[in-house]
Scaffold this active site. Sequence first.
Site, PDB file in Angstrom:
ATOM      1  N   SER A 135      -1.978  -6.501  11.679  1.00  0.00           N
ATOM      2  CA  SER A 135      -3.325  -7.054  11.594  1.00  0.00           C
ATOM      3  C   SER A 135      -3.619  -7.483  10.166  1.00  0.00           C
ATOM      4  O   SER A 135      -3.076  -6.918   9.218  1.00  0.00           O
ATOM      5  CB  SER A 135      -4.339  -5.986  12.019  1.00  0.00           C
ATOM      6  OG  SER A 135      -5.656  -6.374  11.707  1.00  0.00           O
ATOM      7  N   TYR A 148      -7.624   2.313  12.756  1.00  0.00           N
ATOM      8  CA  TYR A 148      -6.935   1.082  13.146  1.00  0.00           C
ATOM      9  C   TYR A 148      -6.208   0.473  11.955  1.00  0.00           C
ATOM     10  O   TYR A 148      -5.024   0.124  12.045  1.00  0.00           O
ATOM     11  CB  TYR A 148      -7.943   0.086  13.727  1.00  0.00           C
ATOM     12  CG  TYR A 148      -7.346  -1.253  14.078  1.00  0.00           C
ATOM     13  CD1 TYR A 148      -6.654  -1.433  15.261  1.00  0.00           C
ATOM     14  CD2 TYR A 148      -7.471  -2.349  13.219  1.00  0.00           C
ATOM     15  CE1 TYR A 148      -6.097  -2.662  15.596  1.00  0.00           C
ATOM     16  CE2 TYR A 148      -6.920  -3.577  13.538  1.00  0.00           C
ATOM     17  CZ  TYR A 148      -6.235  -3.727  14.723  1.00  0.00           C
ATOM     18  OH  TYR A 148      -5.677  -4.950  15.048  1.00  0.00           O
TER      19      TYR A 148
END
Length: 157
Positions: A135, A148
């Site tokens: 990400s 995350y």
Amino acid sequence: MGVALVTGSDSGIGKATAVQLARQGFDVHVTYNRDEEGAAATASEVESLGRTATVHHLDLSDAGAGAAVVEAVGDLDVLVNDAGTGDPCPALDLSLDQFRTILEIDLVGAFACSQAAARRWVAAGRGGTIVNVTSVHEHIPNADSAAYCSARAASAC
């Protein structure tokens, strides 16, 4: 061309990856956790390109499930670890259980799938390709996504 397994391929980047692999001649194993309809739509699109698609349920909150799916697939040439989750929550309010669950799915699950695939390839005397989707938040932290961001950054290693 070969066989690919794409985790989290019921939507988004995973779906786009599964379809692109089908365009390149791969048969694709599609996985989902909650969105069975999305996985079926991905499989339908893969099949519309003349490739075979197989759908598997995969809940990586038990990372060992990833190894089980790899074993169920059998011969595999490409593994794409895309499955992931997040729980938008300020870091100071995030419980340790929430943090652990996100790490289990986003990091440990990807490791379990990768390890199972690599073991199969070594045993067969051949190689394969593993792609871990990460990400932008591995480089640009998001204060409401501590677990995350941590998991995705670690899976890039």
